[in-house]
Write an enzyme that holds these catalytic residues in place. Structure first.
Site, PDB file in Angstrom:
ATOM      1  N   SER A 136       0.846  -1.194   0.000  1.00 46.57           N
ATOM      2  CA  SER A 136       0.000   0.000   0.000  1.00 46.57           C
ATOM      3  C   SER A 136       0.882   1.244   0.000  1.00 46.57           C
ATOM      4  CB  SER A 136      -0.964  -0.042   1.191  1.00 46.57           C
ATOM      5  OG  SER A 136      -1.982   0.902   1.045  1.00 46.57           O
ATOM      6  N   HIS A 179      -7.950  -5.183  -0.921  1.00 47.97           N
ATOM      7  CA  HIS A 179      -6.674  -4.607  -0.505  1.00 47.97           C
ATOM      8  C   HIS A 179      -5.811  -5.630   0.228  1.00 47.97           C
ATOM      9  CE1 HIS A 179      -4.168  -1.116  -0.114  1.00 47.97           C
ATOM     10  NE2 HIS A 179      -4.139  -1.165   1.203  1.00 47.97           N
ATOM     11  N   ASP A 198      -9.590  -3.878  -5.269  1.00 41.97           N
ATOM     12  CA  ASP A 198      -8.993  -3.112  -4.170  1.00 41.97           C
ATOM     13  C   ASP A 198      -9.675  -1.754  -4.058  1.00 41.97           C
ATOM     14  OD1 ASP A 198      -7.364  -1.778  -2.356  1.00 41.97           O
ATOM     15  OD2 ASP A 198      -5.512  -2.584  -3.198  1.00 41.97           O
TER      16      ASP A 198
END
Length: 709
Positions: free
Chosen positions: A561, A681, A646
């Site tokens: 991320s 995610h 995501d």
């Protein structure tokens, strides 16, 4: 579903001819020929600056364009072919990780009302089953059953009604974090007709069990900006909107007071917050404002019985202080009384209120600590911990009238445990410990090292390795994040054992952008200070190898991320420092994303990265945005992973980053994209799926290492 073709060495050249995925604008793909997606120059202009993005066409918000899907499938196929030609460490490591799991695990049994609540999971299961017990065991929810027939499943926000008859929980079927709330009648063991869609999973009950309060997301930005009240037995269309936030830089979340009298509505952005109270006895009543938001003031509150208490950074208290306030003095902060003053050395992160005590979780020199404040004598005492470096958190503290509190504890070689601390006799006992098979903590060493960054700042790094390891010649995997004030503490990670047992050092860098060393540590790594995050990671790596920790030619890095942004930035700045990179769901197209308010969560993060509408912030972001700074140089081997659904980092950022990185890399090192066509995610759902993805990452690293030896 992607169809994979198995390649053997004897049939390698035949398989080249049999490659079946040929995209418009692509050449036939072999094990040595990566996908070559078409280029359509797209001009982006701001402040007189023009950028050309050849892969902008990959953004498809519907995720249905067949040419795009075919390209993504071809990337998976390309990576699969490479793996087929190399050692299959994935299966080997996955089996090792599975063997570390006991046949059955059960969480701590916690009493709430008339029942003890807990969950259980077997070694071969993907999901937990949730129970309660007051004489006989009762199944609340078996997530394994609920997941049958679904490619993705996630359950969250389980919450029992005050009358103990109903269960509310949220289900996500795509990984997009848009949950559907469901309500189960526990006596009849069946679902009610109520169904609340596209919301947060964390709903809170009214005192009479007739209503729930929940947060709803904006369907385009995915920012939580609305609070509704739902009456049990009615349709969602009848729900009452009780708060809507019009400033799209703020996000909303809910919590319940420790006394269970109030629902807190928190409205926050990076450097400002506001709290409203809703009486649980009157969920359709008026909200009460605690203190109006103001720039650079962050606060949270907790009911302490006779008083309320606040964590606040008011009056330049960067590391926060604890203040006491009376309900009739909410609106005037000058009436708030300081209870625990701000300290430059201690950063307060969390607190628990009790009748005669406040328990606070703080950080000292980057290490989490717990302190107990006693109202009787105004003393503040720290609880001793056994390891040099570790992780802890206040957990399972649902009773305001309790004489004790619980906290979790682990270190890089100590498996998670939960301890119970008695507030009156100061005793501290382990009441639960996670079982981990085939892991002996005495086989490993942990150390904390203060590395030196280029501006003479000491950056802490924690390392763990097998005893007897030749540190100077060992390969090393260094992990980092460095954003949002999120800390990288040295908690237990069973998944690193396969690397440690193969002679790796594992390192965690507490770089600026996190709040590991205090609020100032965060401030020094965001907005116009963001490059400190990347320099810290680079300089920490160099410091370790110069001091004989890790062989300089066997260094790998990993981040996800915002940590994927870190990976992209550091290899632009130092392309030959690392042998290989694993970049998970990486935020790599910072400038384009932050310039587009239609992309989920963008406006909420202006105070983290900057607002490109401001010229100075635009050009500063441009200095480090990974996608914009790719150039001709010797990049390392890179594995980029992502998921089509995501919600935090949109799939098209890593999807277009990979072909551009390949195009400009002057080395022969491979660059791969591995995308879950179902998932969010956190990747695929389910515990075993997660372990398999970890094993895949490590297999990539080990094969890259093998090619160097």
């Amino acid at each position: 579903m992607v169809v994979f073709f198995v390649i053997s060495y004897m049939n390698k050249y035949l398989n080249i001819l049999l490659s079946t995925i040929i995209l418009s604008g692509c050449i036939p793909m072999t094990s040595n020929t990566p996908p070559n997606p078409k280029k359509i120059p797209y001009e982006l202009e701001a402040h007189g600056d023009i950028r050309i993005d050849n892969y902008y066409w990959m953004r498809d918000d519907s995720r249905s364009d067949q040419e795009l899907i075919s390209y993504l499938e071809s990337e998976n196929e390309y990576f699969k072919k490479w793996r087929d030609e190399h050692i299959d460490y994935q299966s080997e490591i996955f089996n090792e990780l599975k063997k570390m799991i006991p046949s059955e695990e059960e969480t701590l049994r916690v009493k709430d009302g008339s029942y003890f609540y807990y969950s259980r999971i077997k070694a071969d299961q993907q999901y937990s089953t949730y129970f309660r017990n007051n004489a006989n065991e009762e199944v609340l929810l078996d997530a394994n059953n609920e997941a049958i027939g679904r490619e993705f499943y996630s359950v969250a926000g389980l919450n029992i009604s005050p009358d103990e008859n109903l269960l509310i929980y949220g289900e996500d079927f795509t990984g997009r974090r848009e949950y559907t709330l469901r309500i189960k009648d526990l006596h009849k063991n069946k679902l009610l007709d109520d169904e609340i869609v596209k919301v947060s999973p964390n709903a809170i009950w009214s005192s009479d069990s007739k209503y729930i309060v929940y947060a709803k997301k904006d369907e385009e930005t995915l920012i939580q900006n609305q609070i509704y009240v739902h009456e049990i037995g009615t349709d969602q269309s009848e729900d009452k909107l009780i708060y809507k936030e019009d400033d799209n830089e703020f996000n909303i979340w809910l919590s319940e007071s420790r006394t269970k009298k109030y629902i807190y509505i928190y409205i926050e952005k990076t450097d400002s917050s506001e709290v409203w109270l809703l009486d649980k006895d009157n969920p359709l009543g008026n909200l009460e404002l605690v203190l109006k938001r103001s720039e650079n003031h962050l606060y949270s509150i907790e009911d302490g019985g006779d008083y309320f208490y606040a964590l606040s950074n008011y009056d330049d208290a960067k590391n926060f202080k604890v203040m006491r306030l009376e309900k009739d003095g909410f609106q005037n902060i000058n009436n708030w009384e300081e209870v625990i003053e701000v300290r430059d050395t201690h950063y307060i992160e969390d607190m628990l209120t009790f009748n005669e005590f406040i328990v606070i979780q703080s950080r000292y020199d980057g290490i989490p600590i717990i302190e107990v404040f006693n109202f009787a004598n105004n003393s503040l005492n720290q609880i001793d911990m056994k390891d040099e470096v570790y992780d802890l958190s206040l957990v399972y503290n649902n009773n305001f009238d309790s004489s004790f509190f619980r906290y979790s504890y682990s270190s890089l070689k100590t498996s998670p445990q939960i301890l119970k601390y008695d507030l009156y006799d100061n005793t501290n006992n382990v009441i639960w410990k996670k079982q981990v098979n085939n892991f002996i903590d005495t086989d490993y060493e942990i150390k904390r090292i203060k590395t030196l960054a280029r501006d003479d700042t000491n950056v802490p790094v924690s390392i763990v390795y097998k005893k007897g390891l030749d540190l100077k010649n060992a390969p090393m995997l260094i992990y980092g994040y460095g954003s949002y004030g999120i800390n990288m503490d040295s908690g237990f990670r069973s998944t690193i054992a396969p690397l440690l047992n193969r002679g790796f050092i594992f390192a965690i860098a507490q770089i600026r952008g996190g709040a590991d060393m205090g609020r100032y540590w965060y401030e020094d790594g965001r907005m116009l200070n963001k490059n400190n995050t990347f320099y810290d990671f680079i300089d920490a790596t160099k410091f370790l190898t110069k001091n004989n920790i890790g062989h300089k030619d066997k260094i790998f890095a990993m981040g996800g991320s915002a940590g994927g942004l870190l990976m992209g930035a550091v290899i632009n700045y130092e392309p030959e420092l690392y042998s290989g990179i694993v970049s998970a769901v990486p935020f790599v197209d910072v400038l384009t994303t932050m310039s587009d308010e239609s992309i989920p969560l963008t406006t909420f993060e202006y105070d983290e990265w900057g607002n490109p509408a401001n010229k100075d912030e635009y050009f500063y972001m441009k200095t480090y945005s990974p996608y914009d700074n790719i150039k001709k140089q010797n990049y390392p081997a890179v594995l980029v992973t992502t998921s089509l659904y995501d919600s935090q980092v949109q799939y098209f950022e890593p999807a277009k980053y990979v072909p551009k990185l390949r195009e400009f890399s002057t080395s022969n090192n491979p660059v791969f994209l591995n995308i879950n066509l179902v998932g969010g995610h956190g990747g695929k759902s389910g515990r075993l799926e997660s372990l398999n993805e970890t094993a895949l990452d490590y297999s990539f690293i080990l094969n890259i290492l093998n090619n160097q030896i």
